[in-house]
Write a protein that holds these residues in place. Structure first.
Motif, short mmCIF file in Angstrom:
data_model
loop_
_atom_site.label_atom_id
_atom_site.label_comp_id
_atom_site.label_asym_id
_atom_site.label_seq_id
_atom_site.Cartn_x
_atom_site.Cartn_y
_atom_site.Cartn_z
N VAL A 1 0.83 -1.21 0.00
CA VAL A 1 0.00 0.00 0.00
C VAL A 1 0.86 1.26 0.00
CG1 VAL A 1 -1.64 1.33 1.40
CG2 VAL A 1 -1.99 -1.10 1.08
N ILE A 2 1.81 1.32 0.94
CA ILE A 2 2.59 2.56 1.06
C ILE A 2 3.55 2.72 -0.12
CG2 ILE A 2 4.30 3.76 2.48
CD1 ILE A 2 2.74 2.97 4.91
N ILE B 1 3.13 11.58 -10.06
CA ILE B 1 2.41 12.84 -10.28
C ILE B 1 3.38 13.96 -10.67
CG2 ILE B 1 1.13 14.69 -9.10
CD1 ILE B 1 -0.20 12.50 -7.40
N TRP B 2 4.57 13.94 -10.06
CA TRP B 2 5.50 15.06 -10.24
C TRP B 2 6.62 14.78 -11.23
CZ3 TRP B 2 4.13 19.65 -8.42
CH2 TRP B 2 3.13 19.68 -7.44
N MET C 1 1.51 3.99 -2.99
CA MET C 1 1.16 5.40 -2.78
C MET C 1 2.37 6.30 -3.07
SD MET C 1 -1.93 5.95 -1.28
CE MET C 1 -3.16 4.76 -1.62
N CYS C 2 3.54 5.86 -2.59
CA CYS C 2 4.76 6.65 -2.84
C CYS C 2 5.06 6.72 -4.33
CB CYS C 2 5.95 6.05 -2.08
SG CYS C 2 5.81 6.27 -0.30
N ALA D 1 0.20 5.11 -11.88
CA ALA D 1 -1.05 5.46 -11.19
C ALA D 1 -1.12 6.95 -10.90
CB ALA D 1 -1.19 4.66 -9.90
N THR E 1 2.86 6.51 -6.66
CA THR E 1 1.84 7.39 -7.25
C THR E 1 2.23 8.86 -7.07
OG1 THR E 1 0.18 5.73 -6.70
CG2 THR E 1 -0.63 7.90 -7.28
N LEU E 2 2.68 9.19 -5.85
CA LEU E 2 3.08 10.57 -5.56
C LEU E 2 4.24 10.99 -6.47
CD1 LEU E 2 2.94 10.70 -1.65
CD2 LEU E 2 1.61 12.09 -3.23
#
Lengths: 546, 173
Positions: free
Chosen positions: B41-42, B52-53, B45-46, B101, B48-49
């Motif tokens: 999960v983490i 994004i950038w 998420m990392c 993602a 994905t973050l």
């Protein structure tokens, strides 16, 4: 800096804070909903997936309406949802209790009607011809019962979805709405990058917060959740009346949260589980499941995710056949118990084995050991060692050889527990057994239908071990298997041990008898976990529709 | 517009299958502890973050790498489940798979124009992916873990190509 710029900066900070808090609230809401709802509906894997899906359906509803509602309606729905959130998850429990009461009344009325009908029918057969009207009434009553039963079942299915719309859809509305608002400045792409980042960062922080609340009652995560909701309210409104009313309600909710948690749980066990005067002794949310100890009907019961794991009588029967019997017959030097989180086998086994090791995954289950065994006594045992770890990994990584390995874990109703009953797991266990070593496991039922869980577990054992003996104990009301490379526990020896414990003889199946019964039974394996799905569907149907 | 929605749906389906296949693969081969779940999960998420950038990376490269890394991790976990490097590599693998993602929404927003519909259809695909992962693994077992991500990736890429062909403003770079 001009006043306008400062206002824009403050309002931008509010947007950032809102999204971060929404991300946090989303992760906590997901945890509470999936954990609590699964426990109320009984935690098979199918139910876990079902509740997870319901949660995400709520998000879809939120995304769908996010830009279809005006700002005024959005604000009103937000405030309403934030207030309703304060009833979560207890209002769901009350809804389930209401449905259970309806169900109990339905059963009572149905049973009473059937009893009356039977008496009338017998009377009429003895003294006069059968009344066609009465038969018609019986058919109508039966149809009405089935209709109500189906309706109840549909309501149980509908309930998580209804709740997800109320509780999870709110969080999904914010991001698309805020990204779209051009007054915030910048282009939509830039806003999406920043806002999505903030929401995700909040989500990660929410997960971290949940980990601090593990192995505690639900209040440990509910209280910070309500505080976060209050902070979200502060970012979306300045109305003093709304804020002060919400703060007051949150304060009372925090004060009474433990009381309401205990009372609603006891009502669930009274109405849904049909326990008499249940008293909740212990409740905790571990990283893996909800663990509850309930005293009722003169017995102490352990529930995992709302599923009854055992009571005091089960415990004695289980420990006798899974642990004591093989230990008495083998006199092992080194024994390994995988599971047995209550540690209730340890006092029985430590005098029968030179060394004893316990491996248990869930620390919350170990917390409840004190309700089933004298843990002060356990601390004095010099030949016993406890490790908190995954049993599967422990066995695969270990270099030690054991004379007796006991697998005392819940039934294979989830993928996680199903993996522990597979050919692959048994192969790993076989490698850790000495040449005369024996592996003992309970079969989660009676070995009479080769296609059910006991049949598939036994078939998996036969794939690995040349010698497998299965017993069924009437007292324990379940089957047990003893598997080995070279040792076959004889029916005679097993019956002698059983005679010391219960009046009725065991049903014993030797290796050759087992082979005849499981001829076409697929073994449980990592490539065949269909029993997890099949049992989940069967139990759900039996519980809510039949 | 329907193609965009179908593409978002297919992407959500792919994300769900990839995440659950990662989780199940680690769970059955290494350990079933909560650390395994948290890792997936983490790390996702990392990723994905970061996605994004990290605009400089080619979108196609992100899509392809995410899938290749899944199979590399699958092989590592299957053959060397208890090697010291296996969990760190798995964590890195999940992070790399999660990059897409994060990038997906930004990459598609220019064509979709509506974030709400984008998130809606992606989430719907995710829901179907969750159900598919559960049904698929319980009925097909480990074969599902090897096949499902690739099949869903192919579906996603097919719709991605349709979208690129029909929407000149959509960028591959």
């Amino acid at each position: 800096m001009s006043l306008d710029n400062r206002v824009i900066q403050v309002s931008q900070l509010k947007v950032y804070a809102t999204l971060f808090l929404v991300g946090m609230a989303l992760s906590i809401a997901q945890f509470i909903m999936i954990r609590d709802f699964t426990s109320v509906l009984y935690g098979e894997e199918l139910i876990i997936v079902f509740v997870t899906v319901a949660f995400f359906v709520g998000l879809s509803v939120g995304y769908y309406i996010s830009r279809k509602i005006s700002q005024k309606i959005f604000f009103l729905l937000c405030v309403l949802a934030l207030f309703l959130q304060l009833t979560f998850p207890f209002s769901f429990r009350y809804a389930a209790i209401f449905l259970s009461q309806w169900e109990n009344n339905l059963f009572w009325a149905h049973d009473a009607y059937l009893a009356l009908l039977t008496v009338n029918t017998i009377g009429m057969e003895l003294f006069s011809p059968v009344d066609a009207d009465l038969v018609l009434k019986a058919i109508k009553a039966q149809t009405a019962y089935k209709f109500q039963r189906t309706l109840l079942g549909c309501l149980y299915v509908f309930l998580p979805f209804a709740y997800s719309v109320l509780f999870s859809s709110l969080f999904a509305v914010f991001l698309p709405r805020l990204v779209h608002v051009s007054a915030a400045g910048g282009d939509e792409n830039t806003r999406l990058k920043l806002y999505y980042t903030l929401e995700l960062a909040g989500f990660i922080c929410g997960i971290i917060l949940i980990t601090f609340a593990w192995n505690n009652p639900i209040s440990a995560v509910l209280v910070p959740y309500w505080v976060i909701l209050f902070c979200i309210l502060l970012t979306i409104t300045h109305k003093p009346l709304v804020i002060s009313v919400y703060a007051t309600v949150v304060t009372f909710a925090i004060i009474y949260v433990n009381y309401v948690d205990i009372k609603t749980t006891e009502l669930i066990y009274a109405y849904k589980h049909h326990l008499k005067n249940p008293k909740l002794i212990f409740t905790s949310n571990s990283p893996y499941q909800k663990v509850e100890v309930v005293d009722a009907d003169g017995s102490r019961n352990l529930y995992l995710d709302g599923l009854k794991n055992l009571d005091r009588y089960d415990l004695a029967d289980l420990n006798y056949y899974i642990a004591e019997v093989p230990a008495k017959l083998l006199c092992p030097k080194h024994t390994l118990i995988v599971g047995n989180g209550t540690l209730s086998s340890v006092p029985k086994l430590h005098p029968l084995s030179a060394t004893l090791e316990s491996v248990e995954l869930d620390p919350s289950v170990l917390q409840i050991a004190r309700y089933f065994v004298d843990t002060r006594y356990l601390k004095t045992l010099r030949n016993w060692r406890l490790e908190i770890a995954d049993g599967k990994a422990h066995i695969r990584n270990s270099k030690k050889i054991y004379d007796l390995i006991i697998l005392d874990v819940p039934s294979p109703l989830t993928i996680q527990t199903g993996v522990l009953h597979t050919v692959e797991m048994f192969q790993a266990i076989n490698k850790r057994l000495s040449s005369r070593g024996v592996f003992a496991v309970q079969l989660s039922g009676r070995f009479d239908n080769a296609n059910d869980v006991p049949g598939q577990i036994t078939s998996a054992l036969r794939k690995v071990f040349p010698h497998v003996v299965v017993i069924y104990s009437y007292k324990a009301d379940r089957g047990f298997a003893y598997a080995s490379r070279s040792v076959e526990l004889t029916p005679k020896r097993l019956q002698i041990e059983a005679a010391a414990y219960e009046k009725k003889s065991l049903e014993v199946f030797t290796t050759s008898q087992i082979d005849a019964m499981i001829l076409n039974t697929p073994p449980m394996s990592l490539d065949n976990m269909s029993m997890v799905l099949q049992r989940g569907i069967e139990r759900f149907r039996e519980r809510y529709f039949e | 517009m329907i193609k965009i929605h179908m593409y978002a749906f297919a992407t959500g389906l792919y994300f769900a299958l990839l995440q659950f296949c990662y989780f199940l693969g680690l769970q059955i081969n290494i350990k079933s502890s909560y650390q395994t779940y948290m890792t997936v999960v983490i790390a996702w998420m990392c990723g994905t973050l970061l996605g994004i950038w990290w605009e400089k990376v080619n979108v196609l490269a992100l899509c392809v790498c995410g899938l290749i890394v899944y199979y590399a991790v699958g092989l590592q976990v299957h053959y060397y489940p208890y090697h010291d490097l296996t969990m760190p590599l798995a964590t890195l693998g999940v992070t790399i798979s999660g990059l897409w993602a994060g990038r997906f929404f930004l990459h598609t927003l220019g064509v979709a124009k509506n974030t709400d519909k984008l998130f809606l259809h992606e989430n719907n695909g995710f829901i179907i992916g969750v159900i598919t992962a559960f049904l698929g693994f319980t009925t097909l077992g480990q074969v599902f873990l090897w096949v499902a991500p690739a099949v869903s990736w192919l579906g996603m890429m097919f719709l991605f190509n349709l979208m690129v062909r029909d929407s000149p403003q959509s960028k591959i770079m």
